[in-house]
Design a protein around this motif. Structure first.
Motif, mmCIF file in Angstrom:
data_model
loop_
_atom_site.group_PDB
_atom_site.id
_atom_site.type_symbol
_atom_site.label_atom_id
_atom_site.label_comp_id
_atom_site.label_asym_id
_atom_site.label_seq_id
_atom_site.Cartn_x
_atom_site.Cartn_y
_atom_site.Cartn_z
ATOM 1 N N ALA A 119 -0.733 0.978 -7.633
ATOM 2 C CA ALA A 119 -1.392 2.271 -6.812
ATOM 3 C C ALA A 119 -2.033 2.995 -7.959
ATOM 4 O O ALA A 119 -3.147 3.724 -8.034
ATOM 5 N N ALA A 120 -1.319 3.478 -9.086
ATOM 6 C CA ALA A 120 -1.806 4.113 -10.202
ATOM 7 C C ALA A 120 -3.183 3.652 -10.907
ATOM 8 O O ALA A 120 -3.949 4.282 -11.097
ATOM 9 N N ARG A 138 0.278 9.382 -4.971
ATOM 10 C CA ARG A 138 -1.230 9.396 -4.521
ATOM 11 C C ARG A 138 -1.558 8.386 -3.737
ATOM 12 O O ARG A 138 -1.295 7.061 -4.308
ATOM 13 N N SER A 139 -2.534 8.540 -2.713
ATOM 14 C CA SER A 139 -3.001 7.308 -1.769
ATOM 15 C C SER A 139 -1.970 6.630 -1.202
ATOM 16 O O SER A 139 -2.193 5.505 -0.721
ATOM 17 N N GLY A 149 -2.100 0.531 1.405
ATOM 18 C CA GLY A 149 -3.354 1.191 1.460
ATOM 19 C C GLY A 149 -3.530 1.784 3.049
ATOM 20 O O GLY A 149 -4.520 2.486 3.388
ATOM 21 N N GLY A 150 -2.583 1.323 3.985
ATOM 22 C CA GLY A 150 -2.818 1.977 5.386
ATOM 23 C C GLY A 150 -2.211 3.239 5.301
ATOM 24 O O GLY A 150 -2.379 4.069 6.541
ATOM 25 N N THR A 151 -1.571 3.896 4.522
ATOM 26 C CA THR A 151 -0.713 5.039 4.096
ATOM 27 C C THR A 151 0.240 5.358 5.488
ATOM 28 O O THR A 151 0.763 4.400 5.881
ATOM 29 N N ALA A 152 -0.147 6.407 6.172
ATOM 30 C CA ALA A 152 0.996 6.835 7.251
ATOM 31 C C ALA A 152 0.953 5.924 8.402
ATOM 32 O O ALA A 152 2.000 5.647 8.774
ATOM 33 N N ASN A 166 -6.443 9.490 3.601
ATOM 34 C CA ASN A 166 -6.218 10.186 2.299
ATOM 35 C C ASN A 166 -6.208 9.077 1.135
ATOM 36 O O ASN A 166 -5.785 9.376 0.037
ATOM 37 N N THR A 167 -7.108 8.099 1.200
ATOM 38 C CA THR A 167 -7.587 6.933 0.344
ATOM 39 C C THR A 167 -8.868 6.995 0.301
ATOM 40 O O THR A 167 -9.606 7.205 1.137
#
Length: 466
Positions: free
Chosen positions: A56-57, A137-138, A228-231, A237-238
């Protein structure tokens, strides 16, 4: 003891300065005391969490949403943790509320504090690098945690497959060693027809070997992730390019063929791959348990049971009966099998308990799968080295069982007819005479014919001629 103060939604807390985790981890440690098994009990999960955060970083750095200096510090901290550093700081109980948020924050906080010290700052000085704003983040727990789970299970499968391969080889070697030992086969615990002990052990080897492919198949399903799908899978937020980059980096870092799920909303709530893996582990465990049941039966006695094989003695078997030695290794494996079967039920129920866009029971799924894989790995290694490799055959006992068996009459049915064979079998059972003696006494076959028909070559493989 020096302390530092950290703040979160619920207020301030003091933490020992020497801890690398932060306030949210501390709250989780206080809240969840279920199993006594922390994240660090499974190093493959710690490694996987660090790899996800590193991927992710790198992706965040490439799309420009995080400063390169921060990204590099995070990546270095993740590399150190993936290499074995600070695993003892992953302290949250595996089973927890919050769908894995506490595990995710444990990782975020340890990585942030390690990165801070590498940047020349103090632990807890999150104004310079923050667990949520930078390390997370993301991401959301809902994509980072299941992705790490998928990777960790693939790591856990590696030693399990090796252990199964080694056990399969040990059984195959015993099959070759016992290839000339004729014994009675049994169905429903009753005499059936002759076979060799080698055939029996080779059957064990083939039976277990089949599941190696099934475990590999389950691991292929685990390569599809929702990172990458987040919530909930929408990617809120990506950056538009983040998902592809993060997944590609994770594949490079982990060495696994990780690919993005075709539908992130579906993948964020679907537990199908975990259920499939759990089912494969149960399938293998059941096979392993059946083999151990057979070993216990075949070695029963030593004087008043089947007594066809002798298991290597591992320890005295009784506090009251002198000289007793129990089949403790197969017994321990059987208990492992029961636990794996129970864990599969737990995984099944937890997977079904998903609601709408998330399954909050995933921590229990992770715990049970990793625990089952570790237990099966250890059980296979124990069974191989402490039982199978030391098994000895009792040739005389095997021969006595064949000579005294009524089951060999089956080989004579095509030559004397079913009615005659049934009558001879009944007479042998009630008189104590052997089948050979009764057939010869009635003149149904000559001694030469019996020698040929009851020879191993005739009884152990297809041979009937018109």
């Amino acid at each position: 003891m020096t302390t530092r103060i950290e703040h979160d939604l619920l207020g301030d807390r003091k933490l020992p300065q020497d801890t690398w985790y932060g306030i949210q981890t501390q709250r989780a440690v206080e809240n969840f005391k279920i199993t006594g098994v922390p994240i660090s009990h499974f190093p493959e999960l710690v490694r996987a969490l660090a790899m996800v955060k590193a991927a992710a970083a790198k992706a965040n750095r490439d799309v420009g949403v995080i400063e390169p200096k921060k990204a590099e510090a995070i990546i270095q901290a993740c590399d150190d943790i993936a290499g074995g550093a600070l695993h003892d700081q992953f302290v949250v109980d595996l089973i927890q509320g919050g769908a894995g948020t506490s595990t995710n924050m444990n990782a975020n906080e340890v990585i942030a504090n390690l990165a801070l010290t590498q940047m020349g700052h103090q632990k807890g000085e999150y104004q310079y690098l923050h667990p949520n704003d930078d390390v997370n983040r993301s991401q959301s727990t809902n994509d980072a945690y299941p992705t790490a789970t998928c990777v960790s299970l693939q790591f856990a499968a590696e030693p399990l497959v090796v252990a199964i391969e080694n056990l399969k080889t040990a059984l195959h070697n015993k099959g070759a060693e016992f290839a000339d030992v004729v014994k009675m086969g049994r169905t429903q615990l009753q005499d059936a027809v002759p076979m060799t002990l080698g055939q029996e052990f080779e059957g064990f080897a083939v039976n277990l070997g089949e599941d190696i492919d099934r475990i590999h198949e389950a691991c292929r399903l685990l390569c599809e992730v929702n990172l990458g799908g987040t919530a909930i899978g929408t990617g809120i937020n990506t950056h538009p390019q983040y998902q592809a980059l993060a997944v590609r980096y994770l594949a490079e870092i982990s060495g696994k063929p990780i690919v993005p799920a075709s539908n992130l909303v579906e993948a964020s709530s679907d537990m199908g791959a975990f259920v499939f893996l759990s089912g494969m582990l149960k399938r293998f465990a059941i096979k392993l348990g059946k083999i151990c049941n057979d070993l216990r039966l075949l070695s029963s006695g030593p004087r008043t049971g089947l007594g066809e094989i002798s298991l290597p003695p591992m320890q005295p078997g009784s506090s009251i009966m002198p000289g007793k030695v129990n089949p403790v290794i197969p017994e321990a494996v059987n208990q492992t099998v029961y636990q794996v079967i129970a864990s599969d039920l737990a995984v099944t129920l937890a997977a079904e308990a998903g609601q709408l866009q998330l399954n909050a029971m995933e921590p229990m799924i992770v715990y049970n799968l990793l625990n089952s894989m570790r237990m099966l790995c250890e059980a296979c290694s124990m069974l191989q080295t402490r039982c199978i490799e030391g098994i000895q055959v009792n040739r005389e006992q095997c021969a006595r069982h064949v000579d005294n068996s009524i089951g060999i009459i089956t080989a004579l049915v095509p030559h004397i007819g079913y009615a005659n064979a049934s009558r001879i079998a009944s007479a042998a059972l009630h008189s104590g005479s052997t089948v050979r003696e009764l057939v010869l006494a009635e003149g149904l076959l000559s001694e030469g014919q019996l020698d040929r028909l009851l020879s191993p070559q005739a009884m152990l493989a297809p041979h009937l001629e018109p």
